[in-house]
Every structure is written in structure tokens, then in C-alpha cells.
Write an enzyme that holds these catalytic residues in place. Structure first.
Site, PDB file in Angstrom:
ATOM      1  N   GLY A 248      60.577  21.517  41.373  1.00  0.00           N
ATOM      2  CA  GLY A 248      59.875  20.864  42.472  1.00  0.00           C
ATOM      3  C   GLY A 248      60.833  20.281  43.484  1.00  0.00           C
ATOM      4  N   GLY A 253      62.384  15.030  41.466  1.00  0.00           N
ATOM      5  CA  GLY A 253      63.492  14.961  40.525  1.00  0.00           C
ATOM      6  C   GLY A 253      64.081  13.572  40.407  1.00  0.00           C
ATOM      7  N   GLU A 270      65.141  21.895  38.450  1.00  0.00           N
ATOM      8  CA  GLU A 270      65.343  22.898  39.496  1.00  0.00           C
ATOM      9  C   GLU A 270      64.662  22.357  40.751  1.00  0.00           C
ATOM     10  OE1 GLU A 270      67.252  25.343  39.253  1.00  0.00           O
ATOM     11  OE2 GLU A 270      67.347  25.930  37.138  1.00  0.00           O
ATOM     12  N   CYS A 304      62.586  28.603  46.814  1.00  0.00           N
ATOM     13  CA  CYS A 304      63.681  27.628  46.719  1.00  0.00           C
ATOM     14  C   CYS A 304      64.996  28.274  47.146  1.00  0.00           C
ATOM     15  CB  CYS A 304      63.777  27.067  45.310  1.00  0.00           C
ATOM     16  SG  CYS A 304      63.858  28.308  44.016  1.00  0.00           S
TER      17      CYS A 304
END
Length: 514
Positions: A248, A253, A270, A304
């Protein structure tokens, strides 16, 4: 910049029918409610409409799922690894059989064009094949002991319950990366997918439950939670969750990492990517243009690993930018199911709002914007856009921030040292690439003083990773590694064993006692 717009869209009723058929094909028995009937909304970015509602998991159900997975772990961890591999092998077979149906759900919920949706399911198949082989290769090391008659070695053991939180943009592949490896390592899995993609999650759960039934594995080795933030918090805070793998935003994070660390759990993060490609005067520009356009515009900029910064030598900048703009003009925007479409929709209105805000900020910071407009496709309220190219005078604040949309910032450089410094100057560190036919430039880019990213490619774009290599990044990307290589070690615990097969009891480091 002109862009071809695919004007017709399927109706929401047609998409609703296709989703039902796909779920039926994979064997899902989940009940789907009508829009507005209460529960979690299952929407499609293709038209912007809600297709169904699905039952949302409660906090109590989340606790029960974790308990079931923890109990299943007590037997799954002592199941021989090759037997565990048989479950993943069966899952892979079912994915091959139902590839088209699951890809259909990916397109409906995430808006990916058909070839990208099929490619995502192929990633699932590939990681299953990788994990099956891994089930016979969970190797430890034998280490030379300083004491005669002793053997020193490492063994690897199952870790426990693995919590998996995934994002909308890869609604099935990231679950498979974690689940296939975790299962062969002897772990059990509790999955909370994005609230934006519940239908794909229901499809995956149906397939893993069928695989469990087919090979006689306990179905509790894989549990699914559909819900909002509160359900995810249970995975974050529950001490029975030994490893939390979360994909996300950096903001997510920053919250998740410390909370799991506070209870001494493990995290695999990630997070964001602000990926760059360097194009040197020695580049093959034909190759570069192809690699850049897919990396920057594919998935409507919602990967991403999307290419967001183009760092190009001043001597080739004008030519390269003109060729990219021309290529963008040939990208068909519209219905991701339609033949010829290359750019589907943004996931929702917030993504479009962020894109507009970023482009406005870029202009305020001296940028020149080409493209980026919203395009009307059919009569829907969905958000389709033209990919944007933005020439920037410097790497300003907006360039340092990741915007999850098809915006490509173009910067120029004079020396390779300057280009590498620009590549490394952002807080994210996921993917990077260089286009050059000069071996020295390529090697320097991959050296210790080159790219600081987890992925450093040569003569390909920043996106499109294979499952054989460990996937992940550095800095604010989180430092996690998933999928291939030795990433399996994150899902296991290591024990150091010393075996004394002599009749003596020498101590290490020459210590005497007695």
C-alpha cells in the site's frame, strides 16, 4: 496531443452478468447483494457504478479467522513440505483452468486491459510453479565448527500465521506471491484484500478452498476477510499473526510498521514507488520509447513500478520527448475489454483529483504539461484520462511525490553522475532503469554507487518484473522482498543447531569451566 478514445462501454448490467458468470465458473458460492442493499460495495471503474454488495467481515469474524488459521498451523507446520507443495500445485492447475474467468474479474474491478489482467493471473500460475519447486528446496546450511566432533548447522521452520493486506492495483497476484510461498513454508494465511476488489478475492478464495478439498488439506490454511480498516487493524495488532505482509501507501506503512514492531512481530512492506529511467546518448531510442511508454502509461499509471520520472540527456531530450508524445497519441483510451484499448480507467474519482492536483502543482513549479486531460467515454461517470508528459525545469516537490496516475515528469542531465543523483534523490526506492548500449554506463548504474533501488534494470522499463527475482525496494518503499530468489526466508524462522557426536565436551572460544 490527440489520443484515440474508444467511445462505447459495456453497460453495468452486462458487467454484472459477466462478473456473476466468472464467479460461478471458479466455483464461488458467495452471496451477492444488489447495489444499495448494505454491505461492502463491489464497484467497477469501467462505468463507475456499484455492481453488487458483498457481506463484510466483522471484527469478531476476523478474530475467528485468525484463530482458525492459528489452529490449522499446528498441523500444517508438521506436514511434509512436498505434501504442502501438492496443495499449491493443485491451486496452480485450477488457475490455469480458470485463467480467463479470474482475469475477467480483474478487468471488471481494477480496470486493467485484458492482456494485463491475463498477465496478472499468469503471475499467479508462475509463482505456484516456483513454490512447488521450492517445497523440495527449503535448504539450511552446514557450517564448519571450531570444536572437534561437532556439527554446526542451520534449519528453517514454519513461522506461523501470515497476514496479507493487498492493494487494488494487483488484486490477485500479490496475494498469490505471499500465499503460495507461505503455504509451502508451512504457514497459514489470513488475507484482507482492498475494499475496492472484493469480487476477485472471492474468486481466489473459491479456488484455494477447492484446491484444499482436492488434496485433503485443511481449508483453514487460507482465510479471507472482506472489510474496512478495522478488520485490517486486527491483523496488524494480533500477536498470533507472526508476519504481516502489507502492500500500500507509505502513509499506511508508517502506521503498520511500528504497530507490528511494538508486539515484536515481523513485517514485509511493499510501499510507494517513484521510479525513474535514465536515457543516455548511447541509448537505442526505438527500444527506449517502447519501454518508456508501457512503463509510464500501462495500467493507467497505477502500478507501484510505473515509470514516473524520465531522466534524459539534454542532447537527446527533444527528440525523445517528441517521440513519446507521438506514441501517446496512438494509445487508445477506453473500455479495457475492447480490442485495441491500451489505457483503461483510473480506479476512482480520488485518483483523478490527485492527478489534476499534481499537474496544477507541476505548472506552478515551472512545468510544461502535454496531455493529462479527462476524456469522456460513453455516458459513464468513470474517470478516463490521457497520459501526461510534463517537462520540468528541475526535480521539484511535485516530482518527489508519487501520484498514482499516468504522469511522466521529464528532467534533463549532462553527466551520468548527475543522472544517478537525480534517480536517487527521491524518498522512494523501488524500481529504476537505464537505457544505454554503453557497457560502462550500464555497469555503473548497477554498482554500489549507482541506483539505490531494489530493482535496477538495463534496457527495459521499470515495470514488468518476473517472479523468479525477489521483488521489493528500499527507503520509503519499505525494504520488503516477495516472490522469487530467497524471499521464502521471510516466511520462516531460522534455528542454529550444534550437534556433538564426540565423547568430549569442549566449549567454544577455548573457554574452560571446571
Amino acid at each position: 496531443m490527440t489520443t484515440t478514445v474508444m467511445s462505447a462501454l459495456p453497460t453495468s448490467d452486462a458487467l454484472r452478468s459477466r462478473a456473476r458468470d466468472a464467479l460461478d465458473a471458479v466455483g464461488s458460492t458467495a452471496r451477492l447483494g444488489s447495489p444499495g442493499s448494505g454491505g461492502l460495495a463491489a464497484s467497477t471503474p469501467i462505468t463507475g457504478d456499484v455492481l453488487f454488495t458483498v457481506a463484510e467481515s466483522s471484527v469478531e469474524q476476523a478474530d475467528a479467522a485468525i484463530a482458525e488459521a492459528a489452529q490449522a498451523f499446528t498441523t500444517w507446520r508438521v506436514t511434509p513440505a512436498p505434501v504442502r507443495g501438492a496443495l499449491v500445485a493443485r491451486l496452480g492447475e485450477l488457475l490455469v483452468e480458470h485463467k480467463a474467468s479470474l482475469a475477467e474479474l480483474v478487468t471488471i474491478e481494477a480496470g486493467k486491459i485484458t492482456s494485463e489482467a491475463l498477465g496478472e493471473v499468469q503471475e499467479m500460475i508462475d509463482i505456484c510453479e516456483f513454490a512447488v519447486g521450492l517445497s523440495r528446496q527449503l535448504y539450511g546450511k552446514t557450517i564448519a565448527s571450531e570444536r572437534p566432533g561437532h556439527r554446526l548447522m542451520e534449519t528453517w521452520h514454519p513461522l506461523g500465521v501470515v497476514g496479507v493486506i493487498t492493494a487494488f492495483n494487483f488484486p490477485v497476484a500479490v496475494w498469490a506471491w505471499n500465499t503460495a510461498v507461505a503455504l509451502v513454508c508451512g504457514d497459514t494465511v489470513v488475507w484482507k484484500p482492498s475494499e475496492l476488489t472484493p469480487l476477485t478475492a472471492l474468486g481466489c478464495q473459491a479456488l484455494i478452498e477447492r484446491a484444499c478439498s482436492d488434496v485433503g488439506a485443511p481449508v483453514e490454511v487460507s482465510r479471507l476477510l472482506l472489510g474496512s480498516r478495522e478488520v485490517g487493524v486486527r491483523l496488524v495488532d494480533d500477536p498470533r499473526v507472526a508476519l504481516l505482509s502489507a502492500t500500500g501507501s507509505v502513509r499506511m506503512g508508517r502506521e503498520v510498521g511500528p504497530r507490528v514492531a511494538q508486539r515484536f512481530g515481523r513485517v514485509l512492506l511493499e510501499l510507494g514507488g517513484n521510479n525513474a529511467a535514465i536515457v543516455t546518448p548511447a541509448a537505442d531510442l526505438d527500444l527506449a520509447v517502447r519501454g518508456i511508454v508501457f512503463s509510464a502509461a500501462g495500467t493507467a499509471g497505477q502500478r507501484c513500478t510505473t515509470l514516473r520520472r524520465l531522466i534524459v540527456h539534454s542532447s537527446v531530450a527533444d527528440e525523445l520527448v517528441s517521440r513519446i508524445v507521438a506514441a501517446y497519441g496512438q494509445l487508445a483510451v477506453g473500455d479495457p475489454f475492447a480490442d485495441g484499448t491500451l489505457v483503461g480507467p483510473l480506479i476512482h474519482s480520488a485518483s483523478y483529483r490527485d492527478m489534476v492536483g499534481a499537474l496544477q502543482q507541476a505548472v506552478a513549479e515551472g512545468g510544461e504539461v502535454i496531455g493529462g486531460e479527462r476524456v469522456e467515454v460513453g455516458e459513464s461517470d468513470a474517470f478516463y484520462v490521457r497520459p501526461a508528459v510534463v517537462r520540468m525545469p528541475a526535480q521539484t516537490a511535485v516530482v518527489h511525490a508519487e501520484t498514482f496516475a499516468p504522469i511522466l515528469y521529464v528532467l534533463t542531465y549532462e553527466t551520468l553522475d548527475e543522472a544517478i543523483a537525480l534517480n536517487n534523490a527521491v524518498p522512494q526506492g523501488l524500481s529504476s532503469s537505464i537505457f544505454t548500449l554503453d557497457m560502462r554506463e550500464a555497469e555503473r548504474f548497477m554498482a554500489a554507487d549507482g541506483s539505490d533501488c531494489g530493482i535496477a534494470n538495463v534496457n527495459i522499463g521499470t515495470s514488468g518484473a518476473e517472479i523468479g527475482g525477489a521483488f521489493g525496494g528500499e527507503k520509503e518503499t519499505g525494504g520488503g522482498r516477495e516472490s522469487g530468489s530467497d524471499s521464502w526466508q521471510a516466511y520462516m524462522r531460522r534455528a542454529t543447531n550444534t550437534v556433538n557426536y564426540s565423547a568430549e565436551l569442549p566449549l567454544a572460544q577455548g573457554v574452560t569451566f571446571g
